[in-house]
Motif scaffolding. Sequence first.
Motif, PDB file in Angstrom:
ATOM      1  N   THR A   2       0.826  -1.187   0.000  1.00 22.89           N
ATOM      2  CA  THR A   2       0.000   0.000   0.000  1.00 22.89           C
ATOM      3  C   THR A   2       0.868   1.249   0.000  1.00 22.89           C
ATOM      4  O   THR A   2       0.574   2.225  -0.692  1.00 22.89           O
ATOM      5  CB  THR A   2      -0.906   0.003   1.245  1.00 22.89           C
ATOM      6  N   TYR A   3       1.965   1.158   0.757  1.00 23.75           N
ATOM      7  CA  TYR A   3       2.872   2.304   0.798  1.00 23.75           C
ATOM      8  C   TYR A   3       3.539   2.504  -0.562  1.00 23.75           C
ATOM      9  O   TYR A   3       3.622   3.621  -1.074  1.00 23.75           O
ATOM     10  CB  TYR A   3       3.930   2.097   1.887  1.00 23.75           C
ATOM     11  N   LEU A   4       3.973   1.423  -1.143  1.00 23.78           N
ATOM     12  CA  LEU A   4       4.646   1.527  -2.443  1.00 23.78           C
ATOM     13  C   LEU A   4       3.695   2.046  -3.515  1.00 23.78           C
ATOM     14  O   LEU A   4       4.093   2.764  -4.429  1.00 23.78           O
ATOM     15  CB  LEU A   4       5.207   0.159  -2.859  1.00 23.78           C
ATOM     16  N   GLN A   5       2.433   1.676  -3.358  1.00 20.31           N
ATOM     17  CA  GLN A   5       1.444   2.159  -4.313  1.00 20.31           C
ATOM     18  C   GLN A   5       1.393   3.684  -4.283  1.00 20.31           C
ATOM     19  O   GLN A   5       1.294   4.345  -5.315  1.00 20.31           O
ATOM     20  CB  GLN A   5       0.073   1.562  -3.971  1.00 20.31           C
ATOM     21  N   MET A   6       1.497   4.247  -3.081  1.00 22.62           N
ATOM     22  CA  MET A   6       1.468   5.699  -2.959  1.00 22.62           C
ATOM     23  C   MET A   6       2.659   6.334  -3.674  1.00 22.62           C
ATOM     24  O   MET A   6       2.569   7.425  -4.225  1.00 22.62           O
ATOM     25  CB  MET A   6       1.470   6.108  -1.486  1.00 22.62           C
ATOM     26  N   LEU A   7       3.776   5.588  -3.675  1.00 24.28           N
ATOM     27  CA  LEU A   7       4.963   6.134  -4.341  1.00 24.28           C
ATOM     28  C   LEU A   7       4.888   5.955  -5.854  1.00 24.28           C
ATOM     29  O   LEU A   7       5.813   6.335  -6.563  1.00 24.28           O
ATOM     30  CB  LEU A   7       6.219   5.456  -3.795  1.00 24.28           C
ATOM     31  N   GLY A   8       3.835   5.329  -6.321  1.00 25.23           N
ATOM     32  CA  GLY A   8       3.649   5.258  -7.766  1.00 25.23           C
ATOM     33  C   GLY A   8       3.951   3.890  -8.353  1.00 25.23           C
ATOM     34  O   GLY A   8       4.101   3.772  -9.565  1.00 25.23           O
ATOM     35  N   TYR A   9       4.063   2.861  -7.518  1.00 20.77           N
ATOM     36  CA  TYR A   9       4.328   1.525  -8.059  1.00 20.77           C
ATOM     37  C   TYR A   9       3.022   0.780  -8.282  1.00 20.77           C
ATOM     38  O   TYR A   9       2.119   0.834  -7.445  1.00 20.77           O
ATOM     39  CB  TYR A   9       5.245   0.737  -7.125  1.00 20.77           C
ATOM     40  N   ASP A  10       2.941   0.131  -9.404  1.00 20.19           N
ATOM     41  CA  ASP A  10       1.743  -0.628  -9.717  1.00 20.19           C
ATOM     42  C   ASP A  10       1.743  -1.906  -8.878  1.00 20.19           C
ATOM     43  O   ASP A  10       2.675  -2.702  -8.947  1.00 20.19           O
ATOM     44  CB  ASP A  10       1.738  -0.974 -11.211  1.00 20.19           C
ATOM     45  N   VAL A  11       0.700  -2.103  -8.085  1.00 25.27           N
ATOM     46  CA  VAL A  11       0.671  -3.302  -7.234  1.00 25.27           C
ATOM     47  C   VAL A  11      -0.533  -4.178  -7.571  1.00 25.27           C
ATOM     48  O   VAL A  11      -0.916  -5.038  -6.787  1.00 25.27           O
ATOM     49  CB  VAL A  11       0.639  -2.926  -5.734  1.00 25.27           C
ATOM     50  N   SER A  12      -1.118  -3.932  -8.736  1.00 26.24           N
ATOM     51  CA  SER A  12      -2.340  -4.675  -9.054  1.00 26.24           C
ATOM     52  C   SER A  12      -2.075  -6.180  -9.162  1.00 26.24           C
ATOM     53  O   SER A  12      -2.992  -6.980  -9.002  1.00 26.24           O
ATOM     54  CB  SER A  12      -2.930  -4.154 -10.364  1.00 26.24           C
ATOM     55  N   TRP A  13      -0.819  -6.560  -9.362  1.00 27.90           N
ATOM     56  CA  TRP A  13      -0.509  -7.989  -9.459  1.00 27.90           C
ATOM     57  C   TRP A  13      -0.795  -8.721  -8.160  1.00 27.90           C
ATOM     58  O   TRP A  13      -0.956  -9.924  -8.120  1.00 27.90           O
ATOM     59  CB  TRP A  13       0.960  -8.194  -9.866  1.00 27.90           C
ATOM     60  N   ALA A  14      -0.877  -7.954  -7.048  1.00 24.07           N
ATOM     61  CA  ALA A  14      -1.112  -8.607  -5.760  1.00 24.07           C
ATOM     62  C   ALA A  14      -2.583  -8.594  -5.375  1.00 24.07           C
ATOM     63  O   ALA A  14      -2.921  -8.880  -4.232  1.00 24.07           O
ATOM     64  CB  ALA A  14      -0.281  -7.934  -4.685  1.00 24.07           C
ATOM     65  N   ALA A  15      -3.453  -8.273  -6.345  1.00 32.23           N
ATOM     66  CA  ALA A  15      -4.868  -8.096  -6.010  1.00 32.23           C
ATOM     67  C   ALA A  15      -5.446  -9.315  -5.298  1.00 32.23           C
ATOM     68  O   ALA A  15      -6.175  -9.186  -4.320  1.00 32.23           O
ATOM     69  CB  ALA A  15      -5.661  -7.794  -7.280  1.00 32.23           C
ATOM     70  N   PHE A  16      -5.044 -10.513  -5.761  1.00 33.31           N
ATOM     71  CA  PHE A  16      -5.623 -11.709  -5.148  1.00 33.31           C
ATOM     72  C   PHE A  16      -5.185 -11.847  -3.695  1.00 33.31           C
ATOM     73  O   PHE A  16      -5.973 -12.204  -2.821  1.00 33.31           O
ATOM     74  CB  PHE A  16      -5.248 -12.966  -5.940  1.00 33.31           C
ATOM     75  N   ASN A  17      -3.907 -11.497  -3.431  1.00 34.87           N
ATOM     76  CA  ASN A  17      -3.418 -11.566  -2.055  1.00 34.87           C
ATOM     77  C   ASN A  17      -4.147 -10.564  -1.169  1.00 34.87           C
ATOM     78  O   ASN A  17      -4.414 -10.827  -0.007  1.00 34.87           O
ATOM     79  CB  ASN A  17      -1.914 -11.297  -2.029  1.00 34.87           C
TER      80      ASN A  17
END
Lengths: 193, 1014
Positions: free
Chosen positions: B63-78
Amino acid sequence: MIKAILIFNNHGKPRLSKFYEHYSEDTEQQIIRETFHLVSKRDENVCNFLEGGMLIGGSENKLIYRHYATLYFVFCVDSSESGLGILDLIQVFVETLDKCFENVCELDLIFHVDKVHNILAEMVMGGMVLETNMNEIITQVDAQNKMEKSEAGIAGAPARAVSAVKNMNLPEMPRNINIGDISIKVPNLPSFK
Amino acid sequence: MALKIVKGSIDRMFDKNLQDLVRGIRNHKEDEAKYISTCIDEIKQELKQDNIAVKANAVCKLTYLQMLGYDVSWAAFNIVEVMSSSKFTYKRIGYLAASQCFHESTDVIMLTTNQIRKDLSSPNQYDTGVALTGLSCFVTPDLARDLANDIMTLMSHTKPYIRKKAVLIMYKVFLKYPESLRPAFPRLKEKLEDPDPGVQSAAVNVICELARRNPKNYLSLAPLFFKLMTSSTNNWVLIKIIKLFGALTPLEPRLGKKLIEPLTNLIHSTSAMSLLYECVNTVIAVLISLSSGMPNHSASIQVSFSRHAHTFSLKYLGLLAMSKILKTHPKSVQSHKDLILQCLDDKDESIRLRALDLLYGMVSKKNLMEIVKKLMLHVDKAEGTTYRDELLTKIIDICSQSNYQYISILVELTRLEGTRHGHLIASQMLDVAIRVKAIRAFAVAQMATLLDNAHLLTGNTQRNGICEVLYAAAWICGEFSEHLEEPMATLEAMLRPKVATLPGHIQAVYVQNAAKLFATVLRGQEGAPADSTVAQETSQLLIDRLPLFVQSSNLEVQERASCILQLVKYIQKLQQKDVEVAEEVTALFAGELNPVAPKAQKKVPVPEGLDLDVWINEPPSGSESEDEGRKSKGKAVFAKDESRHTKPRYTEVDEKELAKRREVRKAEQANNPFYIKASPSSQKVYQDGVGVEHIPVVQIDLSVPLKVPDQYVKLEEERRERNKADKKKKKDKKKREKGEKGRRRRGDSGPESEEDITPAHMVDIVTEEMPEWIDLRFISPLILLSLSLAPHLQVCDIQGNLQDGSQVVVSVIFENKCDSFIKSMEFNVLDSLNSKLQRPDGAGPHDGLIVPFQLPPGISNEARFIFSVQNIVMPQKLKGTLTFIVKTDDSSTHEKLDFKLHFTCTSYLITTPCYSDAYSKLLESGDLKGCSLKLEGVNQPFHHLLARICFHHHFSVVERIDSCASMYSRSIQGHHMCLLVKTADQTVSIDAKCDEPGLLGNVLDEIKLTFSQC
């Protein structure tokens, strides 16, 4: 409706970003940069309203911001929100942070962004203002934190100890970047009872 | 097993948590991206473990990395996995992550429906709360549809914490799944009166958002909100409600009056600036909607407000509000002029621009000079090109409202360097000098100085647009040279060698106007008994200087210069022979340019017999048209001549005719929805149909004006004589009041509605928004009235009375259904070719008739209007307007009501008794043509049927034998009409005969309609 809430520091580093409409990560970063650019070039003693952010909604929306010491709190809202009302809301938000973190400073926001999110969630939900009464917000946040602690129980103790040790080793942890003058002259502190 | 758990727990202690991640990133400032990518690898490892605590920690970091602009949608299932943890701590982390990165196209969302439903019904209120918060951020149409019922149940949860969240999220659900609004609305409305202020506030929030999209649907909630406004102490709620009222008042003026008092109370009692501001804003909206206004109120409010605005840095909002007031109450703003002028000094550019806007609106004749002087001071001080250019345009705009000293201001403006407005200033100079005779002398003097100092302006010609001004200066000096005090000096100035550095088009003007000046100078010198050498010297000056321009690279300059040079040389020759040439030279430039007002063309009447809409020659087809275009351009000279020839003919049209035509135009404009001024509602561009229907009116007035009335008089006299023997009989007409207008506008109406659409329907929007007053009634279709202002006035009944000749008397009953006094009613009908409203002598063809009474509330009265009808074969509709003044205690408003008069063919029939022997003679004569009609499924007694025909269609029974009857009627123009009505087994057959088949057909159609309606 509130479209987005952004907190960034004097250098434009994001400390919290909450978008109530979906944007891609890249666009979000662009919006943060643009907003920082717009807000940071303004003098201290000019009005707190800004029209014409290009990325969020354009002319329909306004940016309403407050600047506290090292941090900018920016709300992007549409025309249904009262500008001055939002300014008061920002004040409530900051005061709540101050209470929850006991003398809040930028470092609190840096290391506990999840907590800031939880506090914000008690104030604004899906872009709509949920609660403006500070005491009520704090009560709810405290109750949830308590629950979290009871869940962690004894199992959580070692983790907390480790975390405390880690923090002790940190020379660069002085709490000197105080948000400081939190009571920037606001016309009406008891705005929301 | 136990060991494994302990080991896992110890391992976990040394996993990076969020704080470690943040710290790590801060310690790796140089290679942040690299560090983060290793962190992401670690997170991926952590997500693969079974331990939910590890997963939750990983998701938290993501969640923090997402704020910095990293796409984290790959972890949606987790994230979904963490959301479904039974522990609140992890659940909250999961929902937070989901709210930050889930959106409609995230496919795992559909896996969450059941989990969310389970959380919503969890016994722990915070589980439910966290689920609601998360859902509010990522709700999709599917989720909204599936969960709407669960959320609705939560709206009546015992815990206010859940209630308020459930209420608030309903707005998001409505947005995604609009069908849920209807069932949920009653409950939402109920929550406005919830004992918990938080829930109340949430409900107000939701309804305000809904109302913003479609305010008129929420007018009915106004009383509830009004109560809340006077009772609530929550400023946020108050602000929301007051903002909502601000949006509602334009729709419902009566609301405004009620609001003024509580709002004023709030303004005086509240300490919250935000609330104060919203109150003032709404008060302004109210005052604007009342339009009659309460100036004292607004002034006092405003004074208190502007005082605050001054002390706090809220000038911007204050100025914004003032510009709203300015539109309706300019005087009350006027008194704050000084304050606004101060704002021009503000550091903030957005405040300065607002103040400028405001000043521009405030300018009046009295304060013009003062404001302009202040602005001029600011021009000198102003920094930043955008602001200065804005300032300049505003000054010029302001000044163009008045001519006084305008020129000197313009001259002053030219001293500014670096402005881009040279063109604007030049055109304004020309405009004023041409338009205002009185100012020319002054203007010319100023321009002469300008020309004299031209070198000051031309310093850096290329990037400086200001030299455009010289263009205007030269032209003004040349054209109005008779005003020059020292033409010689100016001429000299215009022929300086430096001029050659100016842009070509300016040089051309210089040369041309030098010639004009030369003419003036010559006349001055020859008029005086001075020696002729002076005149010759002047010529010599030109001959000396002009060659410079002849060498110019600009073609136009060159051409003009050489032409004038030769002319001057020739003049000089003549002068040497002592010939007086001044007269002839001035003749070259004789004639004055007169300003033509933009509307002037309209004042030229179209000559009789000229129809501008008709092709003079058939339009050429295809490629020929292009040629035509070119030819006509080439023959521009001829076109001019033509217009001159026709001119004398215009003057033959007398004053009366002109007045008439003006009336025609006015009436046309008033009824044409494309003209804005007619009524505010007609701004909507509506249907083309109206325009088409208007065409006949225009044609009458162009082609058959003065002659026609005589013909009409004759015709009428003839007819009267012919019909003298006829007995007068009254005939009834009924009318239908047109209700259901709102629905008609949306188009689900009967076949009639298409024709019946009038501009009035745009007014209908107003009535539609005040549903409680619309009085829907349906009486009978014979005369059709479309009422647009039902609350004020109702035309209740119309009867058509037939007298002799071709006249129809229409009785109109006016009933005042509102609770205000109505006066000055004026009844007007747009005449058609065939039917005309009889107006008193001396009235124009489009004047209205004054209704000779006033109406107190609830009173009705009858007025009669006479129409003359030429052709009675066809039914017709006439459009009309009723204007009237509604007077309430403190104001009076002008209203307009559009209606349609429907003349059916039946209404031209007069019940005339006829004896059976005369009847049979008539039938035998063979003059009548037949027609028949069959009606099926009529199950009423025969005598009812006959009575109905007699009553509705003005027939009388001649003879009746069993189930067979003969009937007779006669039209106002003497057409006989005979019916033979037979009935058998619910089938009625009508055989009809008449000497006018068209009329017969229409009457039969109307009879058919009567029976189809019963």
